[in-house]
Scaffold this motif. Sequence first.
Motif, mmCIF file in Angstrom:
data_model
loop_
_atom_site.group_PDB
_atom_site.id
_atom_site.type_symbol
_atom_site.label_atom_id
_atom_site.label_comp_id
_atom_site.label_asym_id
_atom_site.label_seq_id
_atom_site.Cartn_x
_atom_site.Cartn_y
_atom_site.Cartn_z
ATOM 1 N N SER A 99 -4.148 -22.353 -45.827
ATOM 2 C CA SER A 99 -5.583 -22.622 -45.792
ATOM 3 C C SER A 99 -5.891 -23.436 -44.541
ATOM 4 O O SER A 99 -5.304 -24.496 -44.325
ATOM 5 C CB SER A 99 -6.003 -23.390 -47.048
ATOM 6 O OG SER A 99 -7.372 -23.723 -46.986
ATOM 7 N N VAL A 100 -6.818 -22.944 -43.714
ATOM 8 C CA VAL A 100 -7.082 -23.584 -42.424
ATOM 9 C C VAL A 100 -8.571 -23.811 -42.194
ATOM 10 O O VAL A 100 -9.418 -23.058 -42.675
ATOM 11 C CB VAL A 100 -6.537 -22.732 -41.244
ATOM 12 C CG1 VAL A 100 -5.021 -22.636 -41.300
ATOM 13 C CG2 VAL A 100 -7.147 -21.324 -41.253
ATOM 14 N N ASN B 119 -9.494 -18.922 -44.290
ATOM 15 C CA ASN B 119 -10.547 -19.876 -43.954
ATOM 16 C C ASN B 119 -11.676 -19.746 -44.978
ATOM 17 O O ASN B 119 -12.237 -18.665 -45.170
ATOM 18 C CB ASN B 119 -11.091 -19.616 -42.545
ATOM 19 C CG ASN B 119 -12.283 -20.493 -42.216
ATOM 20 O OD1 ASN B 119 -13.422 -20.031 -42.140
ATOM 21 N ND2 ASN B 119 -12.041 -21.781 -42.030
ATOM 22 N N VAL B 120 -11.971 -20.852 -45.650
ATOM 23 C CA VAL B 120 -13.089 -20.894 -46.596
ATOM 24 C C VAL B 120 -14.269 -21.525 -45.870
ATOM 25 O O VAL B 120 -14.211 -22.686 -45.465
ATOM 26 C CB VAL B 120 -12.716 -21.706 -47.855
ATOM 27 C CG1 VAL B 120 -13.917 -21.803 -48.782
ATOM 28 C CG2 VAL B 120 -11.528 -21.066 -48.580
ATOM 29 N N MET C 147 -22.096 -17.442 -40.047
ATOM 30 C CA MET C 147 -21.029 -18.442 -40.202
ATOM 31 C C MET C 147 -19.651 -17.782 -40.185
ATOM 32 O O MET C 147 -18.685 -18.342 -39.647
ATOM 33 C CB MET C 147 -21.225 -19.226 -41.498
ATOM 34 C CG MET C 147 -22.478 -20.101 -41.516
ATOM 35 S SD MET C 147 -22.563 -21.258 -40.119
ATOM 36 C CE MET C 147 -21.149 -22.311 -40.452
ATOM 37 N N LYS C 148 -19.557 -16.605 -40.770
ATOM 38 C CA LYS C 148 -18.280 -15.885 -40.743
ATOM 39 C C LYS C 148 -17.928 -15.493 -39.311
ATOM 40 O O LYS C 148 -16.762 -15.581 -38.899
ATOM 41 C CB LYS C 148 -18.367 -14.638 -41.626
ATOM 42 C CG LYS C 148 -17.044 -13.880 -41.728
ATOM 43 C CD LYS C 148 -17.156 -12.715 -42.695
ATOM 44 C CE LYS C 148 -15.829 -11.969 -42.815
ATOM 45 N NZ LYS C 148 -15.925 -10.835 -43.784
ATOM 46 N N GLY C 149 -18.936 -15.119 -38.541
ATOM 47 C CA GLY C 149 -18.699 -14.784 -37.133
ATOM 48 C C GLY C 149 -18.194 -15.989 -36.354
ATOM 49 O O GLY C 149 -17.281 -15.872 -35.524
ATOM 50 N N HIS C 150 -18.775 -17.171 -36.626
ATOM 51 C CA HIS C 150 -18.324 -18.399 -35.967
ATOM 52 C C HIS C 150 -16.886 -18.727 -36.377
ATOM 53 O O HIS C 150 -16.086 -19.189 -35.553
ATOM 54 C CB HIS C 150 -19.251 -19.558 -36.330
ATOM 55 C CG HIS C 150 -20.514 -19.602 -35.514
ATOM 56 N ND1 HIS C 150 -20.530 -19.992 -34.188
ATOM 57 C CD2 HIS C 150 -21.793 -19.296 -35.834
ATOM 58 C CE1 HIS C 150 -21.763 -19.929 -33.731
ATOM 59 N NE2 HIS C 150 -22.565 -19.503 -34.707
ATOM 60 N N ALA C 151 -16.572 -18.496 -37.648
ATOM 61 C CA ALA C 151 -15.213 -18.767 -38.138
ATOM 62 C C ALA C 151 -14.206 -17.872 -37.418
ATOM 63 O O ALA C 151 -13.111 -18.318 -37.048
ATOM 64 C CB ALA C 151 -15.143 -18.551 -39.644
ATOM 65 N N HIS D 185 -7.959 -14.405 -43.186
ATOM 66 C CA HIS D 185 -8.953 -13.891 -44.124
ATOM 67 C C HIS D 185 -10.071 -14.924 -44.260
ATOM 68 O O HIS D 185 -9.844 -16.125 -44.098
ATOM 69 C CB HIS D 185 -8.310 -13.631 -45.486
ATOM 70 C CG HIS D 185 -7.160 -12.668 -45.439
ATOM 71 N ND1 HIS D 185 -7.307 -11.307 -45.587
ATOM 72 C CD2 HIS D 185 -5.832 -12.887 -45.237
ATOM 73 C CE1 HIS D 185 -6.131 -10.727 -45.498
ATOM 74 N NE2 HIS D 185 -5.209 -11.658 -45.286
ATOM 75 N N TYR D 186 -11.262 -14.455 -44.589
ATOM 76 C CA TYR D 186 -12.433 -15.335 -44.655
ATOM 77 C C TYR D 186 -13.109 -15.194 -46.023
ATOM 78 O O TYR D 186 -13.404 -14.086 -46.468
ATOM 79 C CB TYR D 186 -13.415 -15.002 -43.538
ATOM 80 C CG TYR D 186 -12.774 -15.042 -42.173
ATOM 81 C CD1 TYR D 186 -12.726 -16.215 -41.433
ATOM 82 C CD2 TYR D 186 -12.184 -13.887 -41.640
ATOM 83 C CE1 TYR D 186 -12.115 -16.249 -40.183
ATOM 84 C CE2 TYR D 186 -11.572 -13.921 -40.403
ATOM 85 C CZ TYR D 186 -11.531 -15.106 -39.683
ATOM 86 O OH TYR D 186 -10.909 -15.144 -38.461
ATOM 87 N N VAL D 187 -13.345 -16.340 -46.671
ATOM 88 C CA VAL D 187 -13.970 -16.337 -47.994
ATOM 89 C C VAL D 187 -15.138 -17.313 -47.988
ATOM 90 O O VAL D 187 -14.997 -18.465 -47.561
ATOM 91 C CB VAL D 187 -12.962 -16.738 -49.096
ATOM 92 C CG1 VAL D 187 -13.668 -16.866 -50.447
ATOM 93 C CG2 VAL D 187 -11.830 -15.721 -49.188
ATOM 94 N N LEU D 188 -16.281 -16.852 -48.457
ATOM 95 C CA LEU D 188 -17.479 -17.686 -48.520
ATOM 96 C C LEU D 188 -17.419 -18.615 -49.725
ATOM 97 O O LEU D 188 -17.225 -18.169 -50.864
ATOM 98 C CB LEU D 188 -18.727 -16.805 -48.597
ATOM 99 C CG LEU D 188 -20.065 -17.514 -48.865
ATOM 100 C CD1 LEU D 188 -20.417 -18.452 -47.719
ATOM 101 C CD2 LEU D 188 -21.173 -16.491 -49.084
ATOM 102 N N ASP D 189 -17.590 -19.909 -49.480
ATOM 103 C CA ASP D 189 -17.688 -20.897 -50.564
ATOM 104 C C ASP D 189 -19.170 -21.054 -50.905
ATOM 105 O O ASP D 189 -19.880 -21.849 -50.308
ATOM 106 C CB ASP D 189 -17.082 -22.233 -50.118
ATOM 107 C CG ASP D 189 -17.147 -23.292 -51.212
ATOM 108 O OD1 ASP D 189 -17.374 -22.922 -52.376
ATOM 109 O OD2 ASP D 189 -16.982 -24.483 -50.893
#
Length: 304
Positions: A154-155, A183-184, A205-209, A229-233
């Motif tokens: 988790s980063v 990345n959450v 925000m996902k694009g920035h991540a 991988h990207y997960v929205l909190d």
Amino acid sequence: MYKIERLLIALDLSEMDEQLIKYSSHLAKFLKSEKVYFIHVAKDLELPEDLRKNYPDLMAPNDESIADSIDKVVEKAWESSYDCEKVIEIKEGDPSEQILKWVNIKDVDMMVMGRKRKLKGGGIVPNKIAKVAQTSLMMVPEGFNFKLDKVVVSVDFSKHSKLAVEEALAITKDKNIDLSLLNVFRVPVGYHKTGKSYDEFATIMKGHAKTDFNEFIKRNDFPADLECHYVLDDDDSPADKIFGFASNQNTDMIIMGSKGRTGLASILLGSVAEKVVIYDSEIPLMIVKEKGENMGFLKALLKL
């Protein structure tokens, strides 16, 4: 990254000890640790004086007998072929305080603690220890048999995430272990002031991540084939998202850094890491800390 040469295994003389020792025998092999301390902290090793007078034949278990008992369990449960120096320590007092004290005295690189669910006994509560210890922490859930086919890190792309990724790369190097990052991310509270919808700003925000991830990889010279991988909190439950993703991926270990980027997270464990530590999960969790960080502050905190 620093080499994890010394492990400290916290035991409480319950059934959990055998599981913890089994897991640690394999963990020590993966980490190439040189020394393993097995520590048990007894609240009181002496019988009350009036009890000893009334029952002179009654003997309290002394530290030698407890050490002998633990030695037998270690001999039985250390199931990996890895050989390293093993030391048993029996101490008296408050478990959290004594463990934290001996982490410093023995210059421990990582503590290994159990997470009970159904087994009897209160065990050693890891929350306080995890929050203030100047060393990394491995939490092993009850009933988990060691295997390491898949690891998720988790980063948040901070320096503490760098340490976590470095440790993960060291553990998985030259082994057939699947490694990926997670990345959450969140949508800022004031998103509506921009005229964008929640979903639209989540995409932003996902694009920035993703941009942060690419810069993170280049800045730290990490392998270019690392996948994130990207997960929205979407409900302020980062621990739920981390463990949910890891569970869906059949992950054998979660690794994360101890702190976030800003605020009070730079002083203690970090708000996200703290929520993850107390989360009731069946997946082993490794919290990687920068050894000795904020040591003076933490010593003062323990006296409060």
